[in-house]
Design an enzyme around this catalytic site. Sequence first.
Site, PDB file in Angstrom:
ATOM      1  N   SER A 189       0.832  -1.195   0.000  1.00 39.70           N
ATOM      2  CA  SER A 189       0.000   0.000   0.000  1.00 39.70           C
ATOM      3  C   SER A 189       0.877   1.259   0.000  1.00 39.70           C
ATOM      4  O   SER A 189       1.631   1.478  -0.948  1.00 39.70           O
ATOM      5  CB  SER A 189      -0.957  -0.036   1.201  1.00 39.70           C
ATOM      6  OG  SER A 189      -1.957   0.927   1.078  1.00 39.70           O
ATOM      7  N   ASP A 228      -8.920  -4.919  -5.715  1.00 38.71           N
ATOM      8  CA  ASP A 228      -8.539  -3.954  -4.676  1.00 38.71           C
ATOM      9  C   ASP A 228      -9.651  -2.930  -4.482  1.00 38.71           C
ATOM     10  O   ASP A 228     -10.075  -2.269  -5.421  1.00 38.71           O
ATOM     11  CB  ASP A 228      -7.240  -3.255  -5.087  1.00 38.71           C
ATOM     12  CG  ASP A 228      -6.587  -2.501  -3.938  1.00 38.71           C
ATOM     13  OD1 ASP A 228      -7.298  -2.087  -3.009  1.00 38.71           O
ATOM     14  OD2 ASP A 228      -5.361  -2.326  -3.974  1.00 38.71           O
ATOM     15  N   HIS A 258      -7.508  -5.503  -1.232  1.00 38.41           N
ATOM     16  CA  HIS A 258      -6.289  -4.777  -0.848  1.00 38.41           C
ATOM     17  C   HIS A 258      -5.393  -5.640   0.028  1.00 38.41           C
ATOM     18  O   HIS A 258      -4.166  -5.580  -0.080  1.00 38.41           O
ATOM     19  CB  HIS A 258      -6.668  -3.493  -0.118  1.00 38.41           C
ATOM     20  CG  HIS A 258      -5.527  -2.544   0.060  1.00 38.41           C
ATOM     21  ND1 HIS A 258      -4.838  -2.001  -0.999  1.00 38.41           N
ATOM     22  CD2 HIS A 258      -4.932  -2.047   1.181  1.00 38.41           C
ATOM     23  CE1 HIS A 258      -3.880  -1.212  -0.551  1.00 38.41           C
ATOM     24  NE2 HIS A 258      -3.912  -1.226   0.767  1.00 38.41           N
TER      25      HIS A 258
END
Length: 836
Positions: A694, A767, A801
């Site tokens: 991330s 995601d 994610h």
Amino acid sequence: MLIRSAVARIPLSLSFLLFSIGSSPAQTPLTYQLPPKAIVDLVDAQPTPGVSLSPRSSASGKRWLLIEHFAGLPTIADLAQPELRLAGLRFNPKTDGPSRGRYATSLELQVLPDGKPVAVSGFPANARLRFAAWSPDASKISVINISDAAEDAGLSLWIIELASAHARRIPQIALNGIFARSGFGGADLDSPCEWFSDSQSLVCRTVPADRGPAPTRSEIPTGPVIQENLGRVTPGPTFEDLLKNPEDERFFDYYATSQIRIISLDGTSKPLGKPGVFESASPSPDAQFVLVLERHHPYSYLLPFETFPQRVLVINLKTGATKQLADKPLEDNVPIVRDAVATGPRGYQWRSDAPASLFWVEAADGGDPRKTAPFRDTLFLLDAPFDSSPRKLAELPLRFRTVDWGNAHLALVEERRWKDRKRILLALSPDAFASPVKLFEGSLEDRYHDPGQPLEVLNSSGKPVVQLTPDRKGVYFRGLGASPEGEKPFLSVMNIADGGTKHLWDSAAPYFATPQAVLDTAAGSILIRRESQEQSPNFFSQKIGDSSAQQITYFPNPYGDAPRSKKQVLHYKRADGVELSANLYLPPGYKPQDGPLPTLMEAYPTEYKTRAAAGQVTGSPYSFTFLSWGSPVPFVTQGYAVLENAAIPIIGEGKAEPNDTYVEQLVASAQAAIDEGVRLGVVDRNRVAVMGHSYGAFMTANLLAHSDLFKAGIARSGAYNRTLTPFGFQNEDRTYWQAPDVYYKMSPFSYADKIKTPILLIHGEADNNNGTFPIQSERFFSALKGHGATVRFVLLPLESHGYQGRESVLHMFWEMNNWLNRYVKNARPPAPAAKP
């Protein structure tokens, strides 16, 4: 098309495509691969069970533990179950419940202090259990089973009788849980059911009996999709899974609509009002009313359901009458800046220590923290029957954060201001006019002086209230106890008259222990969760002032007896003097004479307003190391030194913003971590890789673009072009139009032509994180390969994610291991300098 089945998009009969390791631009079919066995064994380790402590039973006074045994990673077939993605929600249309999240496969009950665990019987085979909740009298537990079996798909309600440790199903009840979700640490939030205070009934959101067949999607459009904005200022961040057209709205209405019902333990139930898109339904402490939050049209195609218009309703259970307290419009004009909120009332909830009193907050500054105003928020109370004018509880100069209820004379309110990171804790008197007492004021970044959070217990109504000392003059607090030596969790008492604090108990070496509850205030016994580097977490009972502790649970080490790397907490300085830290892991059996090792560094940048806060130590040298799917530590089994959680503070003091010098501070922090590892003789400077997930992936790409410190990089599920998040990102409040240079310089996409270090990009195809859409990796890969970079892009089907599927996680480790071996461990040494 937003409404979609993962199965329809990616058939399981097809192997997913990965870009070839070689120089060919073609794609190569590849099935899921396995990393070395040592890593497979770590990934397959079973999670440590979870524990939930009962309220104190009015009958026996005994306390019980509910022990939840969680499932390991789901298979890719589990993730391939139907999933609809609408209005920011992801749910399974077969079950009317969440499509992802942690669940338990079995439950146990154990009486304190020395009872033996007893398995709960009665559940079906292959149970998937979530949302366990104690009844207020602690005699029962409600739990929801999720089934996707064709003959019995859905969410069913089960009741566990404590006396028999047996579960039974409440028949003919199909729950609607599409608004349920997983919170921080995997905790379940927004359960479809909540207990009434009588412990004999629950209020639940159910699937309407007359809902009818699900809508079908037409392949023929009826017209264009049109949106407009007629001069209003309506900025919006980037969101995934939004509604796209009127057809999406029909699907959302069908699945989000529920019928509120009161369900009795004898199996009878009765509806409350008509079906609606009910986000929550909560009974008052006296069980006379139900607070209902309902979403309604017009919906937005640019924002998730949390911003949709909302009615706030109270249903009188005696008369059946419904009173509307508010009808909030679409929240599409909230400024994109920290501490900004919507105008009008927000955050309706029951005051948990009163029979039937509602609480809410209203912005006093129009919701915009940039405006000059004496107060930011006003707190209100309104008592049943909700016909009078609301009472003003307090006016806050900072933005409201939380409230913890105590009694007629005590409520703890926390307020914050992001700009200077200020935090204030107040003691208010809900039932008598009195000036608030400031119990604490400090920086929310200052972990060394954090007083912690108040302990809460469930009262006789099943609502949380702060736990008071026997003399009613103090509140129990617990905190992590950050210090220069590492975290030392504590239990303290805060005096509600002046904020004075006294520590009752502190974690001490060689253990890392956290207080869970005060079991007996008179006897001073507490429940703690204790672990060490060698011992996995278990629960103990301990008396305050006594160094010995009685073990309660005996959960085994999830990694068995296999040799494990011990954590070393490193402390060092950046070139500008900022104190930094990192966790160092070395292969089991490593000896100094083995010399420097190839190294993997993992980090996640954090913004600060002061150097002092940035230099504070995080973590503990005594905690047990859990190896989650995202951890870099498994690579010690492959002969690497691992620098985990290397501190990357980005500081902006005074009027300066942290990101004004993001790149410079990023490189300096990474340089310092490597230098410290080299000084210790364990890091080979010429064989270091960097990885991150991330915002850590964003960091990784920037380090490769602006330094030559690393031989390779691994970036997972990142964002690389900040112009695709133009209304702010992470903790950056400024928009692209206010700070275009910052957006350009912080975007590794802008420097794709400079990145020559091999970089592995991994991204979840599904995601749903704001700003890290898969297109970020797709476009970054295209830019890199267009400039001749050494780059590989792996798109993991069905993954969000955070990666969940066992096959996906193992394949991820396989990719990472191959990349590190090729470009780091077996990298060619640098060529000798040419002779003059």
